[in-house]
Design a protein around this motif. Structure first.
Motif, short mmCIF file in Angstrom:
data_model
loop_
_atom_site.label_atom_id
_atom_site.label_comp_id
_atom_site.label_asym_id
_atom_site.label_seq_id
_atom_site.Cartn_x
_atom_site.Cartn_y
_atom_site.Cartn_z
N TYR A 26 0.86 -1.18 0.00
CA TYR A 26 0.00 0.00 0.00
C TYR A 26 0.89 1.23 0.00
N ARG A 28 0.53 5.29 0.35
CA ARG A 28 -0.33 6.44 0.65
C ARG A 28 -0.23 7.53 -0.42
N ASN A 29 0.92 7.64 -1.08
CA ASN A 29 1.15 8.70 -2.05
C ASN A 29 0.87 8.29 -3.50
N ASP A 31 -1.08 7.46 -6.93
CA ASP A 31 -2.21 8.08 -7.62
C ASP A 31 -3.03 6.96 -8.26
N PRO A 32 -4.16 6.58 -7.66
CA PRO A 32 -4.92 5.44 -8.19
C PRO A 32 -5.48 5.70 -9.59
N VAL A 54 -8.20 -2.66 -1.55
CA VAL A 54 -8.41 -1.37 -0.88
C VAL A 54 -8.16 -1.58 0.61
N VAL A 88 -5.07 0.42 -3.43
CA VAL A 88 -5.58 1.76 -3.19
C VAL A 88 -5.53 1.97 -1.68
N TYR A 89 -4.69 2.90 -1.26
CA TYR A 89 -4.55 3.21 0.17
C TYR A 89 -5.71 4.08 0.62
N VAL A 90 -6.32 3.67 1.73
CA VAL A 90 -7.35 4.50 2.38
C VAL A 90 -7.19 4.34 3.88
N ASN A 97 -8.07 8.64 -0.77
CA ASN A 97 -8.49 8.23 -2.12
C ASN A 97 -9.99 8.00 -2.27
N PHE A 100 -11.42 8.64 -5.85
CA PHE A 100 -11.24 7.52 -6.77
C PHE A 100 -12.31 6.45 -6.54
#
Length: 153
Positions: A26, A28-29, A31-32, A54, A88-90, A97, A100
């Motif tokens: 994962y 954090r930065n 861009d999905p 996710v 996808v980091y959440v 994100n 997205f």
């Protein structure tokens, strides 16, 4: 004899590297939007569906799922052959994100999986708690899910 042993060790190391590469960490930065664009291009070229994880590094069950798949040679190989994987980091509130994810059903928990076809169309939004077995995951349930949503070759 030593040559055969060396060749075997090198092959095993390469297989481990490929298995680890099939499920990225994962980020954090990341861009999905860009990641999905790249995945769609590669999926079309490679004849694979896209498997989106996710969650985040804060999520124990996310880490367990990663380790479970990576440490099972059959599952890791199946994912590598049949899917392009993106993460996808959440956080628990879907930041950073959430924008997205607005084009998909809201995840009820984490980790959460989406499978997309090579054109990026959603095939399934999947909770992962149904794959749990004790403090880990059930291989047969995951294998069935992955088989069901892979492109039949």
């Amino acid at each position: 004899m030593i040559k055969n042993l060396t060749a075997t060790v090198i092959l095993l190391l390469m297989a481990a590297i490929f298995a680890l590469a099939s499920i990225p960490p994962y980020d954090r930065n990341a861009d999905p939007f860009k990641d999905l664009s790249a995945c769609k291009r590669a999926a079309k070229h490679g004849g694979k569906n896209i498997l989106i994880f996710v969650g985040g590094d804060w999520c124990d069950w996310c880490a367990r799922l990663d380790v479970f798949i990576k440490n099972d040679q059959e599952l890791a190989s199946f994912v590598e052959i049949n899917y392009l994987v993106m993460k996808v980091y959440v956080d628990k509130n879907l930041a950073p994100n959430g924008l997205f994810l607005t084009k998909y059903p809201t995840p009820p928990g984490f980790p959460h999986l989406y499978v997309l076809n090579p054109d990026g169309e959603l095939l399934i939004s999947q909770r992962t708690d149904i794959f749990e077995k004790g403090e880990s995951y059930d291989k047969e349930k995951i294998k069935h899910f992955l088989s069901k949503y892979s492109i039949k070759k």
